[in-house]
Enzyme design. Structure first.
Site, short mmCIF file in Angstrom:
data_model
loop_
_atom_site.label_atom_id
_atom_site.label_comp_id
_atom_site.label_asym_id
_atom_site.label_seq_id
_atom_site.Cartn_x
_atom_site.Cartn_y
_atom_site.Cartn_z
N GLU A 109 1.56 -1.60 -8.29
CA GLU A 109 1.91 -2.63 -9.16
C GLU A 109 0.88 -3.40 -9.08
O GLU A 109 0.26 -4.09 -10.21
CB GLU A 109 3.28 -3.41 -8.80
N HIS A 110 0.36 -4.13 -8.00
CA HIS A 110 -0.96 -4.88 -8.03
C HIS A 110 -2.20 -4.53 -8.66
O HIS A 110 -2.65 -4.97 -9.36
CB HIS A 110 -1.17 -5.46 -6.51
#
Lengths: 429, 432
Positions: free
Chosen positions: A70-71
């Site tokens: 996600e990051h």
């Protein structure tokens, strides 16, 4: 292209499933300034054991990888996608849960431009060894921030107590050790498997023209090619009905102890309407037993065993389910004793129709209130859809519930042997 | 953009906002007085006592049942510090009856209930019910203590105490834990009567309503005594502010995994000032957004932190920076943060930083006013600051800000105090 109207709520939902399998929903909210969009994959921290797309062997991946991914999706060759959104007057964000990863933006300006940015950045991964290494420092600090947060520790500690094997017991962000092992190849492998459009939902809510937006998304997707969709195989070990641990005490530098207790669901394998009915029933029952207008709440508050931080909830999906109750308390052991005693006492008496109706009214009112929030609609609709439920069924399902339904969950869910406790206590120096 | 009408009635100002956007009607009561040492704790306690019972529903359980019967209407009281003021907010939200399958007249009942919360509390003899006061004292004490357990809030509280050591703004909005026990029901009730007589009271009603109808209902339900008079002498002037000769640096050590770095700046600009808009833009570029200098340099370039941000207090004229860092990185992080401020003073602001920030602020305001509470907060700024800016004027103000304006503000902004909660660095021990 389809359309569903919810007359009682005065809402119309437009939807479409594209040839590549992506499901797109648009809810028009006239009069609002803000448009909010979420692009969500049915992939979260529990999906750590699976068969990668196009391969024969199963893999187990390091803890925290869904969150790490996600990051990393925000970083592209040209820089950071956050910046692209800001330039377009939008604010972007993302979050990872046990079984979802959502990317989102909100804007009061150019919706189509931001929507293109959202779809394209999620569908064009760019990972390098160097940027993967850099992220480990930032996520390390995120993990430490949560480590210092007693509310998070007690919440997570309770879930750890419940499960022997199910990966729901693993912290969503992983640990500094586990994320150290993540490589760019791991990220690509997870990405390829779980970010196929057929495993994803795009939800747009705001003052938009639904047909126009649906056509716009269709057009974007028709210009890209994807692999054939495949059923994703995920593996979970057999999970006993019993809890793994009945009590845990975590020592931290706090002044007020915290205590949560929970009941582990024995058969967390429902889907669709059955799951909705079950979830709403347990939540309604919790409201009746411990809501602010209940005699129990009054007693506990008067005895000083709870304060404003007291809360409760039930959630179930994908092989796990639990209720939890708790908050700050001066006497954590007494808290447990009183609550479990109250649950047992509740089982002995018959459910009162009047308080059942009142609790149901309250829940319906709370649901209507949450429909003011575009964020709630998009996030919850998606969560429900991944579990084959429809958010707009909530009111009719509440209306269909009977005293019998809550009596059943009272006897089946709140079993003594399914209970566990987690406390944060003041560290002895 | 917003259909905002105000009506002055005897005792309070009614703000009505007619809109069809929501499925509920929201009521927000704002009760304001300058924050002061003598009353701060009493006032916090009062907020919680008021929401725990009324004349008709003299216990929390009965009051909560009445709310449940109104289709789960919500009621909550909370406190906030707006500049030098301590504001009690009592908020209520009820479902719009047109969405309920068996249409019931909830609005009138809601009005009545809200007026009772403010004007007809649960009494015993001539004072607040002892049982309620006792319970709420315990709960308030626990709430004050819990700040210590949330290290971000704790560090923020400590920063304010150190930075404003000789100003009322140092006071915690929930009061002082040591004073709670000594407040008697009588004393609290006397204070309550002063509040009802003198404080500035504003009521916001937002939803699918008609102003005329609401004003009628307010006149019917909210009856104040004839001698009610807002105390004009209480207005506070925050302009004469302390000049800084030296930055205060305060360290404290606790057994935490992550150090909490909090920095407080004086800005010498408040909501009422002309350069307020430039301060908004300054804060946005400095640390307000994910494209800001703090986010880009502390987090993205150096990987020192997960969060590095700034926020500002419109009415006090302060900017606060906060970041969670490794204890060993203190010097480095402070240096980078100071450098970002210097950059802004020297006019090193790119066109894209500048334009992005303006676009984001614009976006933020429009989003805030989509939400009933957000909308009431934006409008209430005018009451607190004694201004009369419409939302359009506000947005126009941001649009007109130039880079030079931002540089001028950056030069006024002065670092006052650094508070660092250092980690001793061991993990919480687990045992059974």
């Amino acid at each position: 292209m389809g359309m569903k109207t919810f007359d009682q709520l005065d809402e119309t939902l437009h939807y479409d499933e594209l040839p590549n399998g992506l499901k797109v929903y648009v809810l028009e909210k006239k009069g609002f300034n803000k448009t909010y969009a979420t692009f969500t994959t049915h992939y979260g921290s529990v999906d750590n054991h699976f068969k990668p797309l196009g391969k024969d062997e199963n893999v187990k991946v390091p803890d925290g990888i869904a969150h790490f991914l996600e990051h990393k999706l925000f970083e592209k060759e040209h820089g950071d996608v956050f910046q692209d959104f800001s330039k377009q007057g939008a604010s972007a964000n993302a979050f990872t849960t046990f079984n979802r990863t959502a990317y989102l933006f909100s804007t009061t300006g150019d919706v189509k431009k931001n929507l293109t940015t959202l779809i394209d950045f999620v569908q064009e991964p760019y990972f390098t060894e160097k940027t993967v290494e850099k992220e480990k420092g930032i996520i390390g600090q995120e993990i430490r921030m949560y480590d210092d947060n007693p509310d998070w520790r007690v919440y997570f500690g309770l879930i750890e107590n419940m499960y022997h094997h199910h990966p729901v017991k693993i912290d969503i962000a992983g640990t500094e050790k586990s994320i150290a092992k993540i490589t760019k190849d791991d990220l690509y492998e997870c990405y390829e498997t779980f970010y196929h459009p057929s495993n994803m939902i795009l939800f747009i809510v705001g003052p938009v023209d639904a047909k126009d937006i649906l056509n716009f998304v269709k057009d974007n997707q028709s210009q890209k090619t994807f692999k054939e969709k495949e059923h994703i195989e995920r593996f979970f070990d057999e999970e006993p009905k019993t809890v793994a641990k009945t009590k845990k005490v975590i020592e931290m530098t706090v002044q007020t102890p915290k205590c949560y207790m929970g009941y582990k669901e024995a058969t967390p394998n429902r889907k669709g309407k059955e799951l909705m009915k079950h979830e709403l029933s347990v939540n309604l029952l919790l409201e009746m037993m411990f809501g602010k207008s209940s005699p129990n709440y009054e007693t506990l508050y008067e005895e000083g065993l709870i304060d404003q931080t007291f809360s409760f909830d039930y959630t179930e999906e994908n092989g796990f389910g639990f209720s939890m109750l708790g908050g700050d308390t001066g006497s954590p052991d007494e808290f447990v004793e009183r609550i479990s005693g109250m649950v047992e006492a509740f089982k002995q008496q018959s459910i009162d129709e009047g308080s059942f109706d009142r609790a149901r009214k309250k829940k319906i009112g709370a649901f209507l209130r949450s429909l003011n929030s575009p964020e709630f609609i998009a996030n919850q609709f998606t969560r429900y859809a991944f579990n084959e439920m429809d958010l707009f069924d909530v009111i009719p399902v509440f209306e269909s519930l009977t005293v019998r339904d809550v009596e059943e969950v009272l006897q089946n869910h709140f079993k003594k042997e399914a209970m566990t406790v987690c406390q944060v206590q003041k560290k002895k120096s | 953009m917003v259909n905002h009408k105000t009506t002055d009635l005897h005792g309070m100002t009614v703000h009505t906002i007619e809109t069809k956007k929501y499925k509920t009607t929201s009521f927000i009561l704002q009760v304001k007085e300058p924050i002061n040492e003598k009353n701060v704790t009493k006032r916090a306690l009062l907020a919680y006592v008021l929401q725990s019972g009324t004349k008709d529903f003299p216990s929390s359980k009965e009051l909560r049942s009445a709310l449940d019967d109104l289709y789960g209407a919500t009621l909550n009281a909370d406190l906030s510090k707006k500049g030098e003021n301590q504001v009690i907010s009592i908020r209520m939200e009820v479902a719009n009856e047109k969405f309920l399958s068996n249409s019931e007249p909830v609005l009138d009942k809601a009005f009545h209930l809200l007026s009772q919360v403010l004007l007809a509390p649960a009494l015993e003899g001539d004072v607040f019910k002892e049982g309620i006061v006792k319970k709420e004292k315990r709960s308030l004490k626990q709430q004050i203590e819990s700040i210590y357990d949330d290290k971000m809030r704790y560090a923020n509280k400590r920063l304010l105490e150190e930075m404003y050591d000789s100003e009322p703004y140092r006071l915690n909005v929930y009061g002082n834990g040591d004073e709670v026990d000594s407040i008697s029901s009588k004393e609290l009730f006397d204070y309550y009567q002063e509040v009802i007589k003198n404080d500035k009271i504003d009521l916001y009603v937002i939803g699918d309503i008609s102003t005329d109808e609401m004003v009628d209902k307010v006149s019917k339900h909210f009856r104040f005594s004839k001698d009610r008079k807002e105390d004009e002498t209480k207005a506070v002037n925050a302009a004469d502010e302390k000049r800084i000769s030296e930055v205060k640096e305060i360290f404290e050590e606790q057994d935490v995994q992550q150090g909490k770095l909090h920095m407080g700046y004086r800005t010498y600009t408040t909501y009422a000032d002309d350069d307020y808009f430039a301060l908004q833009v300054f804060n946005g570029i400095f640390g307000g957004f994910s494209h800001s200098k703090l986010f880009m340099n502390v987090r993205e370039k150096e990987s020192l932190a997960y969060y590095a941000a700034s926020r500002f207090e419109s009415h006090k004229g302060a900017v606060f920076v906060m970041s969670g860092i490794e204890t060993a990185n203190y010097e480095k992080a402070v240096k980078i943060i100071k450098e970002q401020h210097e950059e802004m003073k020297n006019g090193n602001i790119t066109d894209s930083e500048f334009e992005q920030t303006k676009a984001m602020i614009n976006n933020q305001v429009l989003e805030t006013i989509d939400h009933p509470i957000g909308l009431s907060e934006v409008l209430y700024h005018n009451v607190v600051a004694g201004t009369n800016r419409s939302i359009e004027e506000w947005m126009e103000g941001i649009k007109k800000v130039t880079k030079d304006d931002v540089v001028a503000v950056a030069k006024k902004v002065t670092l006052d105090t650094i508070f660092f909660l250092k980690g001793a660095g061991t993990n919480g021990n687990e045992n059974v």
